[in-house]
Design a protein around this motif. Sequence first.
Motif, short mmCIF file in Angstrom:
data_model
loop_
_atom_site.label_atom_id
_atom_site.label_comp_id
_atom_site.label_asym_id
_atom_site.label_seq_id
_atom_site.Cartn_x
_atom_site.Cartn_y
_atom_site.Cartn_z
N SER A 84 0.87 -0.94 -0.39
CA SER A 84 -0.15 -0.14 0.10
C SER A 84 1.11 1.44 0.00
O SER A 84 0.47 2.41 1.15
CB SER A 84 -1.32 0.30 1.50
N LEU A 85 2.66 1.23 -0.98
CA LEU A 85 2.95 2.98 -0.64
C LEU A 85 2.14 3.65 -1.52
O LEU A 85 0.80 3.41 -2.03
CB LEU A 85 4.26 1.95 -1.82
N SER A 86 2.42 4.51 -0.83
CA SER A 86 1.85 6.18 -1.47
C SER A 86 3.28 6.98 -1.62
O SER A 86 4.22 6.82 -1.04
CB SER A 86 1.23 7.02 0.27
N PRO A 87 3.20 8.36 -2.36
CA PRO A 87 4.13 8.81 -2.87
C PRO A 87 4.85 9.60 -1.40
O PRO A 87 6.11 10.05 -1.27
CB PRO A 87 3.40 10.51 -3.19
N GLU A 88 4.86 9.36 -0.31
CA GLU A 88 4.98 9.76 1.23
C GLU A 88 6.02 8.64 1.47
O GLU A 88 6.74 9.10 2.16
CB GLU A 88 3.95 10.07 2.29
N ASP A 89 6.30 7.82 0.77
CA ASP A 89 6.51 6.66 0.91
C ASP A 89 8.36 7.21 0.77
O ASP A 89 9.47 5.91 0.64
CB ASP A 89 6.39 5.44 0.91
N THR A 90 8.09 7.70 -0.38
CA THR A 90 9.34 7.76 -1.94
C THR A 90 10.49 8.33 -0.95
O THR A 90 10.51 9.05 0.02
CB THR A 90 9.01 8.85 -2.70
N ALA A 91 11.72 7.39 -0.88
CA ALA A 91 13.28 7.65 -0.34
C ALA A 91 13.79 6.74 0.13
O ALA A 91 14.03 6.27 -1.37
CB ALA A 91 12.62 7.81 1.37
N VAL A 92 15.09 6.98 -0.01
CA VAL A 92 16.24 6.34 0.19
C VAL A 92 16.20 5.29 1.51
O VAL A 92 15.93 6.00 2.15
CB VAL A 92 17.99 6.54 0.07
N GLY A 117 24.16 -0.54 5.46
CA GLY A 117 24.47 -1.18 3.88
C GLY A 117 24.47 0.63 2.46
O GLY A 117 23.93 1.63 3.37
N GLN A 118 24.70 0.57 1.18
CA GLN A 118 24.35 1.84 0.67
C GLN A 118 22.76 1.95 0.58
O GLN A 118 21.88 1.01 0.33
CB GLN A 118 24.84 1.76 -0.96
N GLY A 119 22.26 2.93 0.42
CA GLY A 119 20.91 2.69 -0.28
C GLY A 119 20.16 2.09 -1.53
O GLY A 119 20.83 2.58 -1.76
N THR A 120 18.60 1.55 -0.80
CA THR A 120 18.16 1.46 -2.60
C THR A 120 16.72 3.19 -2.41
O THR A 120 16.30 3.17 -1.31
CB THR A 120 18.09 0.31 -2.67
N LEU A 121 16.71 3.61 -3.73
CA LEU A 121 15.94 4.25 -4.30
C LEU A 121 14.77 3.39 -3.87
O LEU A 121 14.00 2.68 -4.94
CB LEU A 121 16.20 5.00 -5.21
N VAL A 122 13.80 3.98 -3.88
CA VAL A 122 12.31 3.72 -3.74
C VAL A 122 11.75 5.30 -4.04
O VAL A 122 11.50 6.03 -3.40
CB VAL A 122 11.63 2.82 -2.04
N THR A 123 10.60 4.88 -5.27
CA THR A 123 9.84 6.28 -5.78
C THR A 123 8.40 5.69 -6.08
O THR A 123 8.15 4.27 -6.79
CB THR A 123 10.80 6.64 -7.21
N VAL A 124 7.53 6.08 -5.45
CA VAL A 124 6.61 6.14 -5.79
C VAL A 124 5.44 6.86 -6.10
O VAL A 124 5.77 7.91 -5.36
CB VAL A 124 5.66 5.45 -4.42
N SER A 125 4.77 6.66 -7.11
CA SER A 125 4.42 7.88 -8.18
C SER A 125 3.34 7.05 -9.37
O SER A 125 4.32 5.90 -10.04
CB SER A 125 5.75 8.81 -9.24
N SER A 126 2.59 7.80 -9.96
CA SER A 126 2.52 7.52 -10.29
C SER A 126 2.52 8.61 -11.96
O SER A 126 1.81 7.70 -13.61
CB SER A 126 0.57 7.96 -10.37
#
Length: 126
Positions: A84-92, A117-126
């Motif tokens: 149930s990801l939302s744009p507010e979850d966008t982050a490294v 660890g190094q980060g992994t980018l999560v982008t939640v967008s339509s």
Amino acid sequence: VQLQAYGGGLVQPGGSLRLSCAASGATLSDYTIGWFRQAPGKEREGVSCRRRSDGHTSYANSVKGRFGISRDNAKNTVYLQMNSLSPEDTAVYYCAATRRGIIVSECRRDRSYDYWGQGTLVTVSS
């Protein structure tokens, strides 16, 4: 100890992703593992953790009921299932580990962790 977080990407709102945290030079079941995230212009936030001593898990209120932390000992990997990801979850997103004894209230604090660890980018967008 080297940690590698992966599995990020672009997902639509309402979608799911599973992040993985793999380790070399360490057996993750011997460590408390935390997942953190940092959005642009915001402070790093402790999202979830799993304590090594008793398997206690903790979640930030912002993700409770949507995210789940789990471990596969055979693969020496810790996962963060995100639903149930939302744009507010966008982050490294970062995973971190420590062998120190961690009290419950400190489990999602970045000062509790020694290895990152190094980060992994999560982008939640339509």
